[in-house]
Motif scaffolding. Sequence first.
Motif, PDB file in Angstrom:
ATOM      1  N   CYS A   1       0.735  -1.428  -0.101  1.00  8.49           N
ATOM      2  CA  CYS A   1       0.019   0.085   0.163  1.00  8.49           C
ATOM      3  C   CYS A   1       0.673   1.161  -0.107  1.00  8.49           C
ATOM      4  O   CYS A   1       0.370   2.421   0.328  1.00  8.49           O
ATOM      5  CB  CYS A   1      -0.960  -0.073   1.035  1.00  8.49           C
ATOM      6  SG  CYS A   1      -2.047  -1.365   1.034  1.00  8.49           S
ATOM      7  N   ASP A   2       1.964   1.120  -0.215  1.00  3.50           N
ATOM      8  CA  ASP A   2       2.939   2.547  -0.287  1.00  3.50           C
ATOM      9  C   ASP A   2       2.416   3.189  -1.596  1.00  3.50           C
ATOM     10  O   ASP A   2       2.030   2.710  -2.820  1.00  3.50           O
ATOM     11  CB  ASP A   2       4.355   1.948  -0.672  1.00  3.50           C
ATOM     12  CG  ASP A   2       4.985   1.323   0.609  1.00  3.50           C
ATOM     13  OD1 ASP A   2       4.606   0.237   0.786  1.00  3.50           O
ATOM     14  OD2 ASP A   2       5.955   1.597   0.947  1.00  3.50           O
TER      15      ASP A   2
ATOM     16  N   LYS B   1       1.534   3.115  -7.743  1.00  5.26           N
ATOM     17  CA  LYS B   1       1.263   3.768  -9.202  1.00  5.26           C
ATOM     18  C   LYS B   1       2.278   3.341 -10.151  1.00  5.26           C
ATOM     19  O   LYS B   1       2.618   3.643 -11.246  1.00  5.26           O
ATOM     20  CB  LYS B   1       1.854   5.343  -8.966  1.00  5.26           C
ATOM     21  CG  LYS B   1       0.913   6.150  -8.107  1.00  5.26           C
ATOM     22  CD  LYS B   1       1.558   7.592  -7.739  1.00  5.26           C
ATOM     23  CE  LYS B   1       0.573   8.373  -6.676  1.00  5.26           C
ATOM     24  NZ  LYS B   1       1.208   9.663  -6.261  1.00  5.26           N
ATOM     25  N   TRP B   2       2.932   2.078  -9.774  1.00  2.00           N
ATOM     26  CA  TRP B   2       3.907   1.312 -10.702  1.00  2.00           C
ATOM     27  C   TRP B   2       3.099   0.690 -11.873  1.00  2.00           C
ATOM     28  O   TRP B   2       2.037   0.503 -11.836  1.00  2.00           O
ATOM     29  CB  TRP B   2       4.542   0.252  -9.824  1.00  2.00           C
ATOM     30  CG  TRP B   2       5.501   0.434  -9.145  1.00  2.00           C
ATOM     31  CD1 TRP B   2       6.127   1.676  -8.811  1.00  2.00           C
ATOM     32  CD2 TRP B   2       6.099  -0.241  -8.275  1.00  2.00           C
ATOM     33  NE1 TRP B   2       7.279   1.595  -8.052  1.00  2.00           N
ATOM     34  CE2 TRP B   2       7.268   0.369  -7.551  1.00  2.00           C
ATOM     35  CE3 TRP B   2       6.213  -1.787  -8.120  1.00  2.00           C
ATOM     36  CZ2 TRP B   2       8.291  -0.225  -6.653  1.00  2.00           C
ATOM     37  CZ3 TRP B   2       7.147  -2.457  -7.399  1.00  2.00           C
ATOM     38  CH2 TRP B   2       8.125  -1.514  -6.438  1.00  2.00           C
ATOM     39  N   SER B   3       3.760   0.798 -12.895  1.00  2.00           N
ATOM     40  CA  SER B   3       3.211   0.322 -14.280  1.00  2.00           C
ATOM     41  C   SER B   3       3.205  -1.124 -14.323  1.00  2.00           C
ATOM     42  O   SER B   3       3.946  -1.846 -13.295  1.00  2.00           O
ATOM     43  CB  SER B   3       4.304   0.937 -15.460  1.00  2.00           C
ATOM     44  OG  SER B   3       5.125   0.191 -15.439  1.00  2.00           O
TER      45      SER B   3
ATOM     46  N   VAL C   1      -1.633 -11.758 -11.235  1.00  2.35           N
ATOM     47  CA  VAL C   1      -2.324 -10.848 -10.184  1.00  2.35           C
ATOM     48  C   VAL C   1      -1.437  -9.608  -9.706  1.00  2.35           C
ATOM     49  O   VAL C   1      -1.881  -8.549  -9.606  1.00  2.35           O
ATOM     50  CB  VAL C   1      -2.350 -11.685  -8.958  1.00  2.35           C
ATOM     51  CG1 VAL C   1      -3.228 -10.854  -7.720  1.00  2.35           C
ATOM     52  CG2 VAL C   1      -3.586 -12.724  -9.247  1.00  2.35           C
ATOM     53  N   SER C   2      -0.163  -9.944  -9.832  1.00  2.74           N
ATOM     54  CA  SER C   2       0.860  -8.827  -9.140  1.00  2.74           C
ATOM     55  C   SER C   2       1.179  -7.751 -10.392  1.00  2.74           C
ATOM     56  O   SER C   2       1.098  -6.623  -9.983  1.00  2.74           O
ATOM     57  CB  SER C   2       2.205  -9.259  -8.786  1.00  2.74           C
ATOM     58  OG  SER C   2       2.043 -10.382  -7.979  1.00  2.74           O
ATOM     59  N   LYS C   3       0.829  -8.077 -11.683  1.00  6.00           N
ATOM     60  CA  LYS C   3       1.319  -7.146 -12.682  1.00  6.00           C
ATOM     61  C   LYS C   3       0.157  -6.460 -13.264  1.00  6.00           C
ATOM     62  O   LYS C   3       0.213  -5.490 -13.683  1.00  6.00           O
ATOM     63  CB  LYS C   3       2.082  -7.633 -13.793  1.00  6.00           C
ATOM     64  CG  LYS C   3       1.429  -8.597 -14.705  1.00  6.00           C
ATOM     65  CD  LYS C   3       2.368  -9.060 -15.933  1.00  6.00           C
ATOM     66  CE  LYS C   3       1.452  -9.825 -16.840  1.00  6.00           C
ATOM     67  NZ  LYS C   3       2.295 -10.404 -17.905  1.00  6.00           N
TER      68      LYS C   3
END
Length: 262
Positions: free
Chosen positions: A23-24, A29-31, A163-165
């Motif tokens: 939750c940082d 906001k990472w792509s 799920v992660s990307k």
Amino acid sequence: EDLGIRHRLWVYSGRRGVHCWVCDDAVRKWSPALRAATVEYLTLVKVGMGVWEPPDPSEGSWGKVLALVPEDILPGAVWVLEGGSAPWHGGAVGSVQLGMSLDQPAQHREGLQGEFLKKKDSVQRWELLRGRMERTRSRGATPCYADWEIMLQFCFPRLDINVSKGVGHLLKSPFSVHPKTGRISVPLDLQRLDQFDPFAVPTITWGEDGPGGGGPHFPQPIYSLPNPPDYRKTSLAPYVRVFEQFVEGMESARRGERLRRS
């Protein structure tokens, strides 16, 4: 630690997995490319690929994994070297291709297979494998890390890259109900992780006819307080408190960042 991530909430899936909610602000906001690269970075060993030149085991994730591996479950893995099924529930472990490091040089595999027949159980076979591999590394000859590979293959987490990307991927919310087990997806208290029992979490059970038959049975009350919130009357209360503490920690960090900027 390597990525500077601070705010992580670990949540039991309700069945076999664990979700890590990161939750940082910056990370959220990472792509998709950055997210995929992170998963790749955290994937130490791929199935069927030998561990030939591992980094120093005292550094990073390697050392932590090797230090925490419960060796009492690993002897089952050596059954794979005979082409049999490991004596674990379901036998699925036997289908995993392990010990690729043993193929070159081939004498490692051939020698072990011959000596395995003289051992009465998997514990003795595992000790034989560990001892043989350690000797190859101590003699200065071509080292073999098949024992390390087995430890990582069986004990390092499998990460779900999709799920992660995917920023649009469906996510299971904390406190949702797993549709197959009825168990509630609860946050984990890392300070008491060794006491966590996935079979003892609050569970919604159904009548004899399943969903829609007999109605749901919700978590049982555990205590009563003067007009408390409903969730505090049930066995969900300690898990909700873990979630509240996580949110409070995030909010405190956010206030500190606003003060720093001002």
